[in-house]
Design an enzyme around this catalytic site. Sequence first.
Site, PDB file in Angstrom:
ATOM      1  N   CYS A  11       0.870  -1.174   0.000  1.00 55.51           N
ATOM      2  CA  CYS A  11       0.000   0.000   0.000  1.00 55.51           C
ATOM      3  C   CYS A  11       0.907   1.222   0.000  1.00 55.51           C
ATOM      4  O   CYS A  11       2.090   1.116  -0.283  1.00 55.51           O
ATOM      5  CB  CYS A  11      -0.954   0.008   1.185  1.00 55.51           C
ATOM      6  SG  CYS A  11      -0.234   0.410   2.783  1.00 55.51           S
ATOM      7  N   GLY A  12       0.369   2.371   0.327  1.00 51.82           N
ATOM      8  CA  GLY A  12       1.153   3.599   0.254  1.00 51.82           C
ATOM      9  C   GLY A  12       2.222   3.701   1.323  1.00 51.82           C
ATOM     10  O   GLY A  12       3.265   4.305   1.117  1.00 51.82           O
TER      11      GLY A  12
END
Lengths: 101, 465
Positions: A11-12
Amino acid sequence: MSDRKIVLVACGTAVATSTVVANSIEEEMSARGINVETRQCKVTEVPSLVDGVDLVVSTTPLPSNLPKPAIVTLAFLTGIGRDQEIEKIAGILTGKAAGAN
Amino acid sequence: MDGFLVGLKQVIDALGATVLLPVIIIIIALVLGAKTGKAIRAGVTIGVAFIGINLVIGLMFTNLSDVAQAIATNTGVTRDVVDVGWPSSAAIAFGSSVGLWIIPVAIIVNVVLLMTGMTRTLNVDVWNFWHMAFVGSLVVAATGSLPMGIATSAVMAAVALFFADWSAKRVQKFYGLPGVSVPHILSVQILPIAMGVNWVIERIPGLRDIDLSTDTIQKRFGVLGEPMILGLVIGIILGLIGFWDPSNLPEMTTKVLKTGINLAAVMVLLPRMVKILMEGLIPISDAARTFVQKRAGTREIHIGLDSAILIGHPAAISASLLLVPIAIVLEIILPGNRVILFADLAVIPFFIALAAPIVNGNVLRMVIIGTITLTLGFYCATSLAALFTQAAVSSGFDIPSNATQITAIGDGFVWITWVSVFLTKALGYLGVAILAILTAIGIVILKRSQVDDAATDETPKTTSM
């Protein structure tokens, strides 16, 4: 164990949403008797970590042409369509088990 | 009874985040309907996470303070506000007195606004409630009033929902995420700036026609996207500036390389520690989602998620890679700036991701908007540094009181934080009221335009096509 499957969860940040996904995958796969290890990373780290994993699951767009099967999904965060994604992941992991061994 | 309460208060004050927060988390989890075993595990996990985060902050703080001091003596440039990264902010926020209240408060605000039709967003991103608590904890540091801090945090919950609704259509269209919105204060703060700057760029011939190729940028600057390598590189650069001394090469080399590897370690370890905090919050976040979804009814709602889901987009990645060196140049040349960036060079994607839908993914425009927003951020952070540091100390983190101050891009660089703290500090509850009224006006205007949108059959209104 030799048949342990490794799922790279991206994810980020490698902190928040990927933790939710990784926990869900671990719970659901062990409930199905699939031996799975998850590794979390930032999406920008995927290309350098993708070797040696069986599947990439991400909550954010992935680079194209990854050499491994990859799923981009929000189902684990929203709860919508979660069961289908779990089946899909289980399918990929067990299918590979049959092919590899 | 009074004696009991006084005693209880003494115990609570002495316990701090590592013990008190776990207890609160266990209670909240039970109230929201989690099983007892899960609730206890969740609480203890969070206490453990706090101890881990404190360890890493200690490591980072020692190293960065040394480097910052060395830079000051070596170059005469004072950069004494050290960036300890958003993971530290999250821990400060959840560990603060406001952090104990934020989960129920933000859920109540969300449910009330949903039921009254003031928002369409159901914020299931419990983790990022820390942004709201963070603003509140700075307000407490500024005013000494816990109720005012909680009130400000409640307004921040509404602000997050407002911006999420405002950007929902564009986010859904640009990122291809139907039914999703992003109530993430660190990300939404750029929206008004992006719209303003984009409006100006649209009117500059030449500039308005340029875009940059995301592929080339990712190929050339890709390593800056890996926090460990970024930490190493930045550590070596900062070390060279601070410890530059050609007359004593062996000592200089040792110091520079040590700084590099220590900061690489921080970049890897800090997120890992915060991940433990997140793991502890998962049962709460699951229970809260079910709790709110049950009460949200069946009308059309957006599910509010972490902007982490936006970060993989090539435009967001490329623009942030370019902004890393730009941010380093900015911190050196901006007059009056005291901030030295480190850990949060890795959070720039979050800072700018929501500019992408406004400019339709134009990387050059995102870089321009990001540069302007960062510049503003340096001054917000410099101005807030004393309160930021004070809030960290109140949350039980070991910061030497006389030494360097701390900040982070998340959320020390955020103008929303600055405005909220400024208003409450100057005007007290009147300031909180002004914030609330401004948010309410925003919500009403947005609702009107949505009605218009529906009437004109939903023509997408992208400003740059």
